[in-house]
Write a protein that holds these residues in place. Structure first.
Motif, PDB file in Angstrom:
ATOM      1  N   PRO A  91       1.022  -1.323  -0.098  1.00  0.00           N
ATOM      2  CA  PRO A  91      -0.074   0.023   0.013  1.00  0.00           C
ATOM      3  C   PRO A  91       0.874   1.335  -0.009  1.00  0.00           C
ATOM      4  CG  PRO A  91      -0.161  -1.191   2.142  1.00  0.00           C
ATOM      5  CD  PRO A  91       0.683  -2.080   1.327  1.00  0.00           C
ATOM      6  N   VAL A  92       0.569   2.052  -1.085  1.00  0.00           N
ATOM      7  CA  VAL A  92       1.504   3.378  -0.974  1.00  0.00           C
ATOM      8  C   VAL A  92       1.149   4.260   0.173  1.00  0.00           C
ATOM      9  CG1 VAL A  92       1.646   5.469  -2.497  1.00  0.00           C
ATOM     10  CG2 VAL A  92       1.259   3.374  -3.525  1.00  0.00           C
ATOM     11  N   GLY A  93       2.211   4.913   0.722  1.00  0.00           N
ATOM     12  CA  GLY A  93       1.984   5.872   1.496  1.00  0.00           C
ATOM     13  C   GLY A  93       1.981   5.328   3.201  1.00  0.00           C
ATOM     14  N   GLN A  94       2.236   3.878   3.243  1.00  0.00           N
ATOM     15  CA  GLN A  94       1.777   3.222   4.377  1.00  0.00           C
ATOM     16  C   GLN A  94       3.170   2.572   4.821  1.00  0.00           C
ATOM     17  OE1 GLN A  94      -1.718   1.114   4.945  1.00  0.00           O
ATOM     18  NE2 GLN A  94      -2.795   2.301   3.175  1.00  0.00           N
ATOM     19  N   ILE A  95       3.344   2.602   6.270  1.00  0.00           N
ATOM     20  CA  ILE A  95       4.494   1.974   6.906  1.00  0.00           C
ATOM     21  C   ILE A  95       3.961   0.317   6.848  1.00  0.00           C
ATOM     22  CG2 ILE A  95       5.840   1.414   9.099  1.00  0.00           C
ATOM     23  CD1 ILE A  95       5.378   4.425   9.335  1.00  0.00           C
ATOM     24  N   THR A  96       4.743  -0.562   6.331  1.00  0.00           N
ATOM     25  CA  THR A  96       4.092  -2.122   6.267  1.00  0.00           C
ATOM     26  C   THR A  96       5.662  -2.959   6.295  1.00  0.00           C
ATOM     27  OG1 THR A  96       4.557  -2.337   4.147  1.00  0.00           O
ATOM     28  CG2 THR A  96       2.280  -1.758   4.882  1.00  0.00           C
ATOM     29  N   PRO A 126      15.221   6.765  -1.238  1.00  0.00           N
ATOM     30  CA  PRO A 126      15.015   6.802   0.292  1.00  0.00           C
ATOM     31  C   PRO A 126      14.142   5.549   0.916  1.00  0.00           C
ATOM     32  CG  PRO A 126      14.246   8.815  -1.153  1.00  0.00           C
ATOM     33  CD  PRO A 126      14.809   7.500  -1.899  1.00  0.00           C
ATOM     34  N   ILE A 127      14.499   5.361   1.954  1.00  0.00           N
ATOM     35  CA  ILE A 127      13.737   4.324   2.939  1.00  0.00           C
ATOM     36  C   ILE A 127      13.308   5.055   4.164  1.00  0.00           C
ATOM     37  CG2 ILE A 127      15.522   2.582   2.084  1.00  0.00           C
ATOM     38  CD1 ILE A 127      17.038   3.183   5.033  1.00  0.00           C
ATOM     39  N   HIS A 128      12.268   4.192   4.633  1.00  0.00           N
ATOM     40  CA  HIS A 128      11.553   4.669   5.895  1.00  0.00           C
ATOM     41  C   HIS A 128      12.018   3.987   7.206  1.00  0.00           C
ATOM     42  CE1 HIS A 128       8.328   6.243   8.364  1.00  0.00           C
ATOM     43  NE2 HIS A 128       7.847   6.964   7.211  1.00  0.00           N
ATOM     44  N   LYS A 129      12.638   4.693   8.233  1.00  0.00           N
ATOM     45  CA  LYS A 129      13.085   3.892   9.476  1.00  0.00           C
ATOM     46  C   LYS A 129      11.978   3.191  10.042  1.00  0.00           C
ATOM     47  CE  LYS A 129      16.612   7.697   9.576  1.00  0.00           C
ATOM     48  NZ  LYS A 129      16.273   7.922   8.442  1.00  0.00           N
ATOM     49  N   GLU A 130      10.688   3.770  10.143  1.00  0.00           N
ATOM     50  CA  GLU A 130       9.890   2.973  10.827  1.00  0.00           C
ATOM     51  C   GLU A 130       9.412   1.705  10.101  1.00  0.00           C
ATOM     52  OE1 GLU A 130       6.517   5.303  12.749  1.00  0.00           O
ATOM     53  OE2 GLU A 130       7.562   7.203  12.452  1.00  0.00           O
ATOM     54  N   ALA A 131       9.458   1.749   8.786  1.00  0.00           N
ATOM     55  CA  ALA A 131       9.122   0.376   8.086  1.00  0.00           C
ATOM     56  C   ALA A 131      10.102  -0.745   8.342  1.00  0.00           C
ATOM     57  CB  ALA A 131       9.015   0.808   6.659  1.00  0.00           C
ATOM     58  N   LEU A 132      11.357  -0.036   8.209  1.00  0.00           N
ATOM     59  CA  LEU A 132      12.594  -1.038   8.776  1.00  0.00           C
ATOM     60  C   LEU A 132      12.203  -1.745  10.318  1.00  0.00           C
ATOM     61  CD1 LEU A 132      15.718   0.703   7.574  1.00  0.00           C
ATOM     62  CD2 LEU A 132      14.402  -0.926   6.471  1.00  0.00           C
ATOM     63  N   GLY A 136      11.263  -5.484  11.851  1.00  0.00           N
ATOM     64  CA  GLY A 136      12.474  -6.110  12.957  1.00  0.00           C
ATOM     65  C   GLY A 136      13.649  -5.760  12.528  1.00  0.00           C
ATOM     66  N   LEU A 137      13.918  -4.656  11.705  1.00  0.00           N
ATOM     67  CA  LEU A 137      15.312  -4.253  11.412  1.00  0.00           C
ATOM     68  C   LEU A 137      15.677  -2.957  12.261  1.00  0.00           C
ATOM     69  CD1 LEU A 137      14.813  -5.097   7.654  1.00  0.00           C
ATOM     70  CD2 LEU A 137      15.983  -6.629   9.365  1.00  0.00           C
ATOM     71  N   HIS A 138      16.427  -2.846  12.890  1.00  0.00           N
ATOM     72  CA  HIS A 138      16.612  -1.606  13.965  1.00  0.00           C
ATOM     73  C   HIS A 138      17.726  -0.805  13.485  1.00  0.00           C
ATOM     74  CE1 HIS A 138      13.322  -3.096  16.340  1.00  0.00           C
ATOM     75  NE2 HIS A 138      13.656  -4.145  16.394  1.00  0.00           N
TER      76      HIS A 138
END
Length: 334
Positions: A91-96, A126-132, A136-138
């Motif tokens: 889904p676009v624009g969402q953290i998954t 660009p990547i999203h830190k919250e998605a990482l 489970g990737l911190h």
């Protein structure tokens, strides 16, 4: 960036970034805007990239590959080295979780290509830190992932645009932690990397300005002692090594002086001290360069922009600037 061999016969690798953000779109848009520069591949998910490219030009083609040898670069095809295989579009624009995993897989695959010398450089969308984190990737960002995968090297972020260059002593951490981490060894690593990075950009004898940590660079101890006890000794050590370092300079004026060409690169003590001046001048030409790696890595100086993802209006200028910096730093041709 450490001493980097020239692979001017090798292509570049561009990661797709977070598939829920603008990364796939700006990668696809760069492909369409630069028909004469197509000796590069995308590392990412073929389904995601097909959707991104079709949204801009339904006649354009994506070809899934599993090895670089399958890319021919003599046609109008966007080659995607499959690092993941999504069954359906995230889904676009969402953290998954799925987006975080796919973005991370692309980074790891690109790093392996660069470490082996199969590609001349990597350019990361660009990547999203919250998605990482959801996956489970911190690791807090690209820089830390790169350092972890290479191992045993000091790395630093250089932010560059047409006016100034900035290298950070500390990166993604709280301000409280940044103060603790900005010790003598961190100062030395940043100053040395700033010097080496500016030289890699063609500046023979870089003038390195080191910003203070406290207001007015401590005002001779009135506002703090880090400048006298930590930063100034590091500058003296750097000068003894032949580096043209100076400071500590007040953080509220040193970037203006750099923009006026008094300095070639500024060493900033913490994330926002260094990034605010660069980003205030606009994101279109801002580039993030990771210094200290055995290969070249560049990135646009903006995030995933979930608010405009999927709308077909994302500007690829910063990605294109990152691409051009990668060419410049490696002597690559595409």
């Amino acid at each position: 960036m450490s001493e980097t061999p020239s692979f001017n016969h090798q292509p570049l690798a561009v990661t797709m970034g977070d598939p829920a953000g603008i990364g796939p779109e700006i990668v696809a848009r760069m492909f369409l805007r630069r028909p004469a520069q197509r000796r590069w591949i995308v590392v990412g998910d073929p389904l995601v990239m097909r959707h991104a490219l079709a949204g801009l030009d339904p006649a354009a083609h994506v070809r899934r590959i599993t090895t670089l040898a399958e890319a021919r670069f003599d046609d109008d095809v966007l080659y995607v080295l499959a690092s993941s295989e999504c069954e359906c579009l995230p889904p676009v624009g969402q953290i998954t979780v799925e987006s975080g995993r796919a973005a991370y897989a692309a980074i790891l695959a690109a790093i392996q290509l660069a470490k082996s010398g199969t590609v001349s450089a990597i350019v990361t969308a660009p990547i999203h830190k919250e998605a990482l984190a959801a996956a489970g990737l911190h690791s807090p960002g690209h820089t830390e992932i790169l350092a972890e995968q290479v191992g045993g090297v000091n790395v630093a972020m250089m932010l560059a645009n047409e006016d100034i260059r900035v290298v950070l002593v500390t990166i993604h951490c709280s301000l409280r932690d940044a103060i603790q981490r900005a010790d003598f060894s961190a100062q030395m690593a940043a100053i040395r990397l700033a010097h080496a990075g500016a030289r890699a950009l063609g500046i023979e004898r870089p003038r390195v300005a080191v910003a203070g940590l406290n207001p007015h660079a401590g005002e001779n101890g009135l506002f703090g002692h880090e400048e006298a006890h930590i930063i100034a000794p590091a500058i003296a050590q750097a000068r003894s090594e032949g580096i043209d370092a100076s400071g500590p300079w007040p953080g509220d004026t040193v970037f203006m002086q750099a923009r006026e060409k008094r300095f070639d690169v500024v060493v900033a003590q913490y994330h926002d001290q260094g990034l605010i001046p660069v980003k205030y001048m606009g994101l279109a030409q801002g580039v993030n360069i990771t210094l200290g790696l055995p290969f070249v890595r560049t990135s646009p100086d903006h995030g995933t922009a979930f608010d405009i993802a999927g709308r077909g209006i994302a500007d690829p200028s910063s990605l294109e600037a990152a691409f051009d910096y990668a060419l410049r730093l490696t002597g690559a041709t595409v």
